[in-house]
Design a protein around this motif. Sequence first.
Motif, PDB file in Angstrom:
ATOM      1  N   GLU A  84       0.849  -1.190   0.000  1.00  0.00           N
ATOM      2  CA  GLU A  84       0.000   0.000   0.000  1.00  0.00           C
ATOM      3  C   GLU A  84       0.889   1.246   0.000  1.00  0.00           C
ATOM      4  O   GLU A  84       1.891   1.307   0.702  1.00  0.00           O
ATOM      5  CB  GLU A  84      -0.902   0.007   1.237  1.00  0.00           C
ATOM      6  N   LEU A  85       0.496   2.215  -0.787  1.00  0.00           N
ATOM      7  CA  LEU A  85       1.296   3.426  -0.906  1.00  0.00           C
ATOM      8  C   LEU A  85       0.519   4.626  -0.389  1.00  0.00           C
ATOM      9  O   LEU A  85      -0.698   4.707  -0.555  1.00  0.00           O
ATOM     10  CB  LEU A  85       1.711   3.652  -2.362  1.00  0.00           C
ATOM     11  N   LEU A 106       2.615  -0.547 -11.672  1.00  0.00           N
ATOM     12  CA  LEU A 106       1.832  -1.571 -10.962  1.00  0.00           C
ATOM     13  C   LEU A 106       0.636  -0.955 -10.234  1.00  0.00           C
ATOM     14  O   LEU A 106       0.219  -1.450  -9.182  1.00  0.00           O
ATOM     15  CB  LEU A 106       2.706  -2.350  -9.967  1.00  0.00           C
ATOM     16  N   TYR A 107       0.063   0.098 -10.797  1.00  0.00           N
ATOM     17  CA  TYR A 107      -1.051   0.774 -10.131  1.00  0.00           C
ATOM     18  C   TYR A 107      -2.316  -0.071 -10.168  1.00  0.00           C
ATOM     19  O   TYR A 107      -2.981  -0.266  -9.155  1.00  0.00           O
ATOM     20  CB  TYR A 107      -1.297   2.124 -10.792  1.00  0.00           C
ATOM     21  N   ASN A 108      -2.673  -0.574 -11.365  1.00  0.00           N
ATOM     22  CA  ASN A 108      -3.876  -1.402 -11.498  1.00  0.00           C
ATOM     23  C   ASN A 108      -3.718  -2.308 -12.712  1.00  0.00           C
ATOM     24  O   ASN A 108      -2.603  -2.507 -13.199  1.00  0.00           O
ATOM     25  CB  ASN A 108      -5.137  -0.528 -11.588  1.00  0.00           C
ATOM     26  N   VAL A 229       5.478   9.388  -2.411  1.00  0.00           N
ATOM     27  CA  VAL A 229       4.732   8.222  -2.902  1.00  0.00           C
ATOM     28  C   VAL A 229       4.598   7.149  -1.825  1.00  0.00           C
ATOM     29  O   VAL A 229       3.526   6.563  -1.639  1.00  0.00           O
ATOM     30  CB  VAL A 229       5.417   7.650  -4.162  1.00  0.00           C
ATOM     31  N   PHE A 230       5.677   6.900  -1.092  1.00  0.00           N
ATOM     32  CA  PHE A 230       5.669   5.812  -0.116  1.00  0.00           C
ATOM     33  C   PHE A 230       5.332   6.283   1.296  1.00  0.00           C
ATOM     34  O   PHE A 230       5.254   5.460   2.218  1.00  0.00           O
ATOM     35  CB  PHE A 230       7.015   5.094  -0.120  1.00  0.00           C
ATOM     36  N   LEU A 266      10.791  -2.803   0.371  1.00  0.00           N
ATOM     37  CA  LEU A 266       9.914  -2.613   1.524  1.00  0.00           C
ATOM     38  C   LEU A 266       9.075  -3.858   1.797  1.00  0.00           C
ATOM     39  O   LEU A 266       8.815  -4.205   2.959  1.00  0.00           O
ATOM     40  CB  LEU A 266       9.005  -1.400   1.288  1.00  0.00           C
ATOM     41  N   LYS A 267       8.659  -4.536   0.732  1.00  0.00           N
ATOM     42  CA  LYS A 267       7.829  -5.724   0.923  1.00  0.00           C
ATOM     43  C   LYS A 267       8.637  -6.885   1.492  1.00  0.00           C
ATOM     44  O   LYS A 267       8.168  -7.635   2.351  1.00  0.00           O
ATOM     45  CB  LYS A 267       7.180  -6.127  -0.397  1.00  0.00           C
ATOM     46  N   LEU A 268       9.880  -7.039   1.030  1.00  0.00           N
ATOM     47  CA  LEU A 268      10.730  -8.142   1.486  1.00  0.00           C
ATOM     48  C   LEU A 268      11.569  -7.779   2.708  1.00  0.00           C
ATOM     49  O   LEU A 268      12.133  -8.663   3.363  1.00  0.00           O
ATOM     50  CB  LEU A 268      11.673  -8.569   0.359  1.00  0.00           C
TER      51      LEU A 268
END
Length: 746
Positions: A84-85, A106-108, A229-230, A266-268
């Motif tokens: 989530e951003l 990778l927005y949608n 953004v983040f 960030l995800k990993l």
Amino acid sequence: MSATVKPFSVPLEAPMGLPMDRVDGHAKVTGEAQYAADFHSADLTYGWVISSPIAHGRIVDIDARAALALPGVLLVLSHLNRPELASYDESYTDADAAEGSPFRPLYNDRILYSGQPVAMVVAKTLEQARMAAAQVHIEYRSEPHQTDLNAQLGQAHKAPAELPKPRGDVSAGLARSSAKVEVEYQTPAEHHNPMEPHASTVVMQPDGGLLIYDKTQGTQNCRTYLEQVFGLEPGSVRVVAHFVGGAFGSGLRPQYQLTLAVMAALKLNRSVRLALTRQQMFTFGYRPPTVQRLTLGSDADGKLQAVKHQAIAQTSRFEDFTEHLVEWSGMLYHCDSVELDYQLVPLDVFTPLDMRAPGATSGVFALECAMDELAYAAGICPLQLRLRNYTERNQNEDKPYSSKALRECYSEGAERFGWARRTPEPRSMRDGHELLGWGVATGVWEAMQQKASARVVLDGEGRLHVSSATTDIGTGTYTVLTQIAAAAMGVDSDAVHVLIGDSSLPTAPLQGGSFTISSVGSAVQQACTALQKQLLEAAQKIEDSPFADVSRDQVVFIDGRLRLKADPTKQLALSEIVRSSGSGQMQAQVDAEPDSKKREPYATASHSAVFVEVRVDEALGIVRVSRVVSAIAAGRVVNPKTARSQILGGVVWGIGMALQEETQMDHDLGRFMNHSFAEYHVPVHADMGEIEVIFVDEQDTIVNALGSKGVGEIGLVGVAAAIANAVYHATGKRIRQLPITLDKLL
């Protein structure tokens, strides 16, 4: 290749204006210099981007099971599982953003253009990531697309650009003109293709922060973008780009590899490197194709009576990219009746991007070719036509120029080239089986200055440390800042150490627009002046100091020493003054900005005159540029050696633009076809003839304290037009669509 350089008259102790070898040259040629994809960390993982094969539509399904089952694969990232951003909507932007909604990787599930990143595989090795990417199965639903500018000219809308208002009466001017031309020119898409592909290495820090090595022209732009953004805490992101292997504008905006690499890290919660392939370098910004229509009219003596310049360019459906495309036609020559128009056609493509001398490269090409055609229509020498319409004022702004040595460019360039020996008729000059053609064109670029900061620190050993967040994209910034600091501080250049390319350093603008030295260099110069004031005050406090009661204008900083002008034997080493202060070092930081009071009454620009000789094989239509003389007026040239290299690079690019460069689109697929160095043609050593660079003397006390206008862009502007004009002179055939390839000539 040769160069004629006129160093400015400067004291021997001041290195400004004299040639100097690149201070970063040794690091680059020995491999010591590290670029964005060269940095390592213990837990580093590797990403591989999967790109969309369709130009418009939707993602129906992503099946990553086979990829995730492979050894070493850690993640397949897509719009389905990205983090989530905080601000992944239309509210964020970057310092070089176009008007509209920035592209969001990778927005949608929507596909906006062919080559769009749709997923990213992260694995323990690059080879594992690449192999796994081939095992990710993505199903698409394709929808009709349109990528052909010429097919959509009727769908154009006004560009959101601030154009000068029309002046005079163009219709009346054309009606009274004895010579007229009405012509259309087309320029293709071009891609930047720097030697270093775009890459980002995101290193997770123990405190949760991010240290990022990125291929960028603006470290602070990238940092701010990521924080927005983040939703990251200010100060938690540091972006570093100490060395950049070319950019030409491609690094002005944060490119999608940066966003994807941070997403994955960030995800990993692991360090991630993502480097784009050469083919993927064709999946973001480029110089936009243009269709330009010019109507010019002159009286019998060649004086312009009317100029009408209409341009239509390509943009994406999500942003309106604009550049300074047509303004040059209202400022380069004197004409009282001018009408300019600029429109955009939105297509299913990525947004174009600033590319070396953005707008001027394309717009001046059309103007200068049209001026050549008008010269033939009026029966006047092309060089004389330009001189007869010379202007000392920018009529767009109704201001005189702060300095303009374009007449000297014409005269010195023509003399060196031998222009007087030209015979005017097309096909009238030859050498054996080759037709000879001589062409000329004018170049122009605005001389800008931005706000910038710099810090200078003098240590107890007499070493001067200079820092700013600006980058060096191969232009010689390290070297020129070294020269400016050495001259301003009165120390040897060997005692100066420059640190740049780090978002944690004092604020600097993007590296581009030919304004880096005028902006950051001015800040460095002012910081040195501020430090000298501190040094004099410290010297006055030393016991039995010979400087106790002197003012600043009574002393001089030279050879690393403070000396009394009236008695040079009374001196103190700067290192001694620092040590006496007890602090171990002394420093000053300055926020510099343009002197609006001085600049506001004037227009500021650099100018050039480009003379070209081409040889055309009469039987085969092969064009060879055998000679180029480029005469440049760019204010004070701080380092003639690196400046000459900039002009040489611009000339080489101009040869490529005129004869080779074109990114070709398969409109059925909506995809660029020649997306490699094997098929995207650029000039090589074998294509080069003799190139001579002349820097004419141009003093300017208004543009900035350095008197420097920058040379990054001006070397390219006008080169392609001069070549096209020379091809016409050689063959009698006018090619109005770039590049000029043998099939068009035959």
